[in-house]
Motif scaffolding. Structure first.
Motif, PDB file in Angstrom:
ATOM      1  N   THR A   1       1.106  -1.192   0.064  1.00  0.00           N
ATOM      2  CA  THR A   1      -0.047  -0.053   0.047  1.00  0.00           C
ATOM      3  C   THR A   1       0.717   1.320  -0.059  1.00  0.00           C
ATOM      4  O   THR A   1       0.419   2.387  -0.362  1.00  0.00           O
ATOM      5  CB  THR A   1      -0.891  -0.041   1.275  1.00  0.00           C
ATOM      6  N   LEU A   2       1.860   1.147   0.187  1.00  0.00           N
ATOM      7  CA  LEU A   2       3.134   2.167   0.276  1.00  0.00           C
ATOM      8  C   LEU A   2       3.203   2.451  -1.159  1.00  0.00           C
ATOM      9  O   LEU A   2       3.264   3.808  -1.670  1.00  0.00           O
ATOM     10  CB  LEU A   2       4.352   1.854   0.875  1.00  0.00           C
ATOM     11  N   HIS A   3       3.239   1.797  -2.270  1.00  0.00           N
ATOM     12  CA  HIS A   3       3.323   1.946  -3.467  1.00  0.00           C
ATOM     13  C   HIS A   3       2.234   2.670  -3.982  1.00  0.00           C
ATOM     14  O   HIS A   3       2.356   3.532  -4.686  1.00  0.00           O
ATOM     15  CB  HIS A   3       3.718   0.510  -4.240  1.00  0.00           C
ATOM     16  N   ASN A   4       1.068   2.144  -3.745  1.00  0.00           N
ATOM     17  CA  ASN A   4      -0.218   2.824  -3.890  1.00  0.00           C
ATOM     18  C   ASN A   4      -0.373   4.290  -3.566  1.00  0.00           C
ATOM     19  O   ASN A   4      -0.559   5.061  -4.158  1.00  0.00           O
ATOM     20  CB  ASN A   4      -1.583   2.113  -2.970  1.00  0.00           C
ATOM     21  N   LEU A   5       0.197   4.431  -2.258  1.00  0.00           N
ATOM     22  CA  LEU A   5       0.049   5.904  -1.583  1.00  0.00           C
ATOM     23  C   LEU A   5       1.108   6.551  -2.465  1.00  0.00           C
ATOM     24  O   LEU A   5       0.733   7.801  -2.994  1.00  0.00           O
ATOM     25  CB  LEU A   5       0.508   5.700  -0.154  1.00  0.00           C
ATOM     26  N   GLN A   6       2.232   6.112  -2.749  1.00  0.00           N
ATOM     27  CA  GLN A   6       3.153   7.134  -3.530  1.00  0.00           C
ATOM     28  C   GLN A   6       2.742   7.459  -4.785  1.00  0.00           C
ATOM     29  O   GLN A   6       2.735   8.656  -5.193  1.00  0.00           O
ATOM     30  CB  GLN A   6       4.494   6.527  -3.550  1.00  0.00           C
ATOM     31  N   PHE A   7       2.049   6.414  -5.710  1.00  0.00           N
ATOM     32  CA  PHE A   7       1.304   6.696  -6.725  1.00  0.00           C
ATOM     33  C   PHE A   7       0.080   7.635  -6.826  1.00  0.00           C
ATOM     34  O   PHE A   7       0.019   8.521  -7.657  1.00  0.00           O
ATOM     35  CB  PHE A   7       0.998   5.422  -7.409  1.00  0.00           C
ATOM     36  N   ALA A   8      -0.430   7.591  -5.570  1.00  0.00           N
ATOM     37  CA  ALA A   8      -1.786   8.428  -5.418  1.00  0.00           C
ATOM     38  C   ALA A   8      -1.474   9.783  -5.440  1.00  0.00           C
ATOM     39  O   ALA A   8      -1.963  10.637  -5.812  1.00  0.00           O
ATOM     40  CB  ALA A   8      -2.441   7.877  -4.099  1.00  0.00           C
ATOM     41  N   LEU A   9      -0.109  10.004  -4.908  1.00  0.00           N
ATOM     42  CA  LEU A   9       0.355  11.519  -4.530  1.00  0.00           C
ATOM     43  C   LEU A   9       1.318  11.984  -5.607  1.00  0.00           C
ATOM     44  O   LEU A   9       1.585  13.279  -5.680  1.00  0.00           O
ATOM     45  CB  LEU A   9       1.118  11.371  -3.318  1.00  0.00           C
ATOM     46  N   SER A  10       1.255  11.264  -6.801  1.00  0.00           N
ATOM     47  CA  SER A  10       2.157  11.407  -7.827  1.00  0.00           C
ATOM     48  C   SER A  10       1.729  11.198  -9.257  1.00  0.00           C
ATOM     49  O   SER A  10       0.888  12.076  -9.862  1.00  0.00           O
ATOM     50  CB  SER A  10       3.561  10.894  -7.752  1.00  0.00           C
ATOM     51  N   LYS A  11       1.559   9.680  -9.782  1.00  0.00           N
ATOM     52  CA  LYS A  11       1.172   9.512 -11.019  1.00  0.00           C
ATOM     53  C   LYS A  11      -0.309   9.782 -11.040  1.00  0.00           C
ATOM     54  O   LYS A  11      -0.730  10.237 -12.294  1.00  0.00           O
ATOM     55  CB  LYS A  11       1.512   7.935 -11.370  1.00  0.00           C
ATOM     56  N   LYS A  12      -0.863   9.428 -10.249  1.00  0.00           N
ATOM     57  CA  LYS A  12      -2.433   9.358 -10.107  1.00  0.00           C
ATOM     58  C   LYS A  12      -3.280  10.936  -9.989  1.00  0.00           C
ATOM     59  O   LYS A  12      -4.282  11.331 -10.359  1.00  0.00           O
ATOM     60  CB  LYS A  12      -3.179   8.518  -9.155  1.00  0.00           C
ATOM     61  N   ALA A  13      -2.388  11.657  -9.413  1.00  0.00           N
ATOM     62  CA  ALA A  13      -2.719  13.147  -8.957  1.00  0.00           C
ATOM     63  C   ALA A  13      -2.819  13.909 -10.151  1.00  0.00           C
ATOM     64  O   ALA A  13      -2.046  13.879 -11.157  1.00  0.00           O
ATOM     65  CB  ALA A  13      -1.869  13.616  -8.040  1.00  0.00           C
ATOM     66  N   MET A  14      -4.042  14.757 -10.387  1.00  0.00           N
ATOM     67  CA  MET A  14      -4.221  15.778 -11.477  1.00  0.00           C
ATOM     68  C   MET A  14      -3.124  17.045 -11.261  1.00  0.00           C
ATOM     69  O   MET A  14      -3.255  17.304  -9.992  1.00  0.00           O
ATOM     70  CB  MET A  14      -5.613  16.289 -11.871  1.00  0.00           C
ATOM     71  N   PRO A  15      -2.751  17.458 -12.168  1.00  0.00           N
ATOM     72  CA  PRO A  15      -2.540  17.410 -13.309  1.00  0.00           C
ATOM     73  C   PRO A  15      -1.677  16.371 -14.033  1.00  0.00           C
ATOM     74  O   PRO A  15      -1.283  16.330 -15.262  1.00  0.00           O
ATOM     75  CB  PRO A  15      -2.432  18.744 -14.196  1.00  0.00           C
ATOM     76  N   ALA A  16      -0.805  15.922 -12.935  1.00  0.00           N
ATOM     77  CA  ALA A  16       0.283  15.080 -13.591  1.00  0.00           C
ATOM     78  C   ALA A  16      -0.422  14.024 -14.483  1.00  0.00           C
ATOM     79  O   ALA A  16       0.309  13.267 -15.283  1.00  0.00           O
ATOM     80  CB  ALA A  16       0.986  14.378 -12.380  1.00  0.00           C
ATOM     81  N   ALA A  17      -1.448  13.219 -14.142  1.00  0.00           N
ATOM     82  CA  ALA A  17      -2.341  12.111 -14.697  1.00  0.00           C
ATOM     83  C   ALA A  17      -2.481  12.585 -15.996  1.00  0.00           C
ATOM     84  O   ALA A  17      -2.308  11.742 -16.978  1.00  0.00           O
ATOM     85  CB  ALA A  17      -3.397  11.746 -14.138  1.00  0.00           C
ATOM     86  N   ALA A  18      -2.935  13.789 -16.110  1.00  0.00           N
ATOM     87  CA  ALA A  18      -3.330  14.396 -17.555  1.00  0.00           C
ATOM     88  C   ALA A  18      -2.167  14.555 -18.586  1.00  0.00           C
ATOM     89  O   ALA A  18      -2.143  14.301 -19.519  1.00  0.00           O
ATOM     90  CB  ALA A  18      -4.157  15.773 -17.605  1.00  0.00           C
ATOM     91  N   ARG A  19      -0.789  15.011 -17.720  1.00  0.00           N
ATOM     92  CA  ARG A  19       0.225  15.222 -18.762  1.00  0.00           C
ATOM     93  C   ARG A  19       0.771  13.742 -19.136  1.00  0.00           C
ATOM     94  O   ARG A  19       1.156  13.680 -20.352  1.00  0.00           O
ATOM     95  CB  ARG A  19       1.406  16.023 -17.697  1.00  0.00           C
ATOM     96  N   GLY A  20       0.748  12.783 -18.341  1.00  0.00           N
ATOM     97  CA  GLY A  20       1.153  11.227 -18.635  1.00  0.00           C
ATOM     98  C   GLY A  20       0.451  10.614 -19.343  1.00  0.00           C
ATOM     99  O   GLY A  20       0.773   9.672 -19.975  1.00  0.00           O
ATOM    100  N   GLY A  21      -1.172  10.521 -19.000  1.00  0.00           N
ATOM    101  CA  GLY A  21      -2.089   9.813 -19.673  1.00  0.00           C
ATOM    102  C   GLY A  21      -3.068  10.222 -20.693  1.00  0.00           C
ATOM    103  O   GLY A  21      -3.590   9.402 -21.211  1.00  0.00           O
ATOM    104  N   SER A  22      -2.929  11.446 -21.156  1.00  0.00           N
ATOM    105  CA  SER A  22      -3.988  12.225 -21.922  1.00  0.00           C
ATOM    106  C   SER A  22      -3.749  11.228 -23.240  1.00  0.00           C
ATOM    107  O   SER A  22      -4.794  10.882 -24.050  1.00  0.00           O
ATOM    108  CB  SER A  22      -3.903  13.342 -22.145  1.00  0.00           C
TER     109      SER A  22
END
Length: 430
Positions: free
Chosen positions: A248-269
């Protein structure tokens, strides 16, 4: 008497017509797009690079850092067999080789994704000389990493931290790494030249510690998923429950970085734009964005990374965490986009298909519960499992970053689905 005969005839007619009415009213599945993570790999750093974080040697892996393991190949092949059964049950592909082009596999250009795409295609269509689409390993594929392979690391520039520090799981991970706890334990670790995670003093150091913890906890999960003997998983401390808490530490770190907008939009659009274009094409629309495949395709499997899943989760504003199966982005884990047609109208459903730790460890997906399925409700239709395609399209266009979308597809070639640790030459250039 005539009245009773009329009633009987009416009831009989209704009974005979009921199946036809049900069939006419039922939704037809037109297209499925599955975006999934590659299979079980070795940690991306060698044991000697990880050594400063632990008091004992890390497990030795049978392949180079970051590569798909033989166990991972076996697991992806088994996952392909599972999807073949699912596609047959859902009327997408019967398994007949003369219709093998109804299913397309696309993989990122990293060696582990090439190997995952090949194994997945083997499991799907072993008797049909299957291929998968990918770029060569020396080329970045912007579907998965827009710009460059390091471009989506911009989301880590500004530290993001959980509300409470340190997370309880971080203290547990530190105990597992060092084999002890408390101030004396940390003092000895420092004296021995170890790097620790709990004594970060400022936000920048804490953000780095959480990022490191996310990576280390995933490495321990990979030891379990690889099928190492229990004594070699987290130095004998890594039962399924412990691994589930730590990851869940991996989940948490991703929730605060890769999944968070606008980072998610930059990487996933870019990836999401092409997934959406594929759904629109199957619904009879023409779009300025290239669909992933031809209009005749019934199922597409896109083999990417955990970062891709996290970015899509952010764009979809979706959360699928399951406390019973706590890894949000396991190897082989997938987001599934389905396009349905009902009376000429089209709707979209989005769901997850996440392998359990047990199925990853055994590389076996024959059991009904080997993949944890969950339907996600989207913000435009919060009370429904399916949402009209046009409504989904409008909503996603507002959430995607138009400056991070390339309307064209990269020129991927078709590669033979043969067992591999690294790819060779494409079968067909496109």
């Amino acid at each position: 008497m005539r009245a009773r005969a009329f009633v009987r005839a009416a009831l009989l007619g209704a009974a005979l017509c009921a199946p036809l009415l049900a069939q006419a009213g039922a939704a037809t599945l037109r297209l499925r797009v599955v975006v999934l993570r590659h299979g079980v790999r070795a940690p991306t750093k060698a044991p000697e690079a990880l050594a400063p974080y632990a008091s004992r040697p890390w497990a030795a892996w049978p392949v180079a850092p970051g590569q798909l393991t033989p166990h991972g190949i076996e697991g992806m092949r088994a996952l392909g067999e599972s999807y073949r059964r699912l596609f047959a049950a859902d009327g997408l592909w019967s398994g007949a080789c003369d219709r093998v082009n109804d299913v397309v596999v696309i993989a990122d250009s990293t060696p582990r994704n090439h190997a995952s795409g090949a194994a997945l295609a083997q499991g799907l269509a072993a008797d049909c000389q299957p291929t998968y689409l990918a770029l060569p390993t020396d080329r970045n594929n912007p579907l998965f990493h827009f710009g460059t392979k390091d471009d989506d690391k911009d989301d880590d520039d500004k530290p993001a931290l959980p509300a409470t520090w340190p997370p309880a799981e971080l203290a547990q991970l530190q105990r597992v790494l060092l084999g002890c706890e408390g101030s004396a334990c940390l003092a000895k670790a420092h004296a021995d030249g170890r790097k620790t995670l709990l004594d970060a003093q400022d936000d920048g150091e804490r953000a780095k510690a959480l990022k490191t913890a996310g990576s280390l906890s995933e490495n321990l999960m990979l030891e379990y998923a690889q099928g190492f003997p229990a004594a070699n998983v987290a130095w004998g401390q890594g039962d399924e429950a412990t691994i589930g808490r730590l990851v869940t530490l991996h989940n948490l770190q991703f929730a605060l970085s890769k999944k968070a907008m606008p980072a998610a939009a930059r990487g996933g659009s870019n990836l999401l734009a092409h997934v959406l274009a594929s759904l629109q094409q199957a619904g009879g629309e023409k779009t300025p964005i290239a669909p992933l495949t031809a209009a005749s395709t019934r199922a597409v499997l896109v083999v990417g990374h955990d970062t891709n899943l996290a970015q899509l989760a952010g764009l979809l504003d979706a959360d699928w965490h399951d406390a019973a199966h706590p890894d949000d982005y396991p190897p082989g884990g997938a987001l599934v986009f389905d396009l349905w047609q009902t009376h000429g109208k089209y709707s979209v459903s989005v769901s997850t298909a996440m392998p359990t730790l047990a199925s990853l460890r055994s590389a076996n997906y024959a059991a009904a519960d080997a993949l944890v399925r969950k339907t996600l409700r989207l913000a435009p239709c919060p009370a429904a499992d399916r949402c009209p395609l046009d409504k989904v399209s409008r909503w996603l266009r507002m959430r995607m970053d138009a400056t991070r979308i390339d309307p064209a597809l990269p020129p991927m070639g078709a590669w033979p689905a043969v067992s591999q640790e690294a790819p060779h030459e494409p079968a067909v250039s496109k």
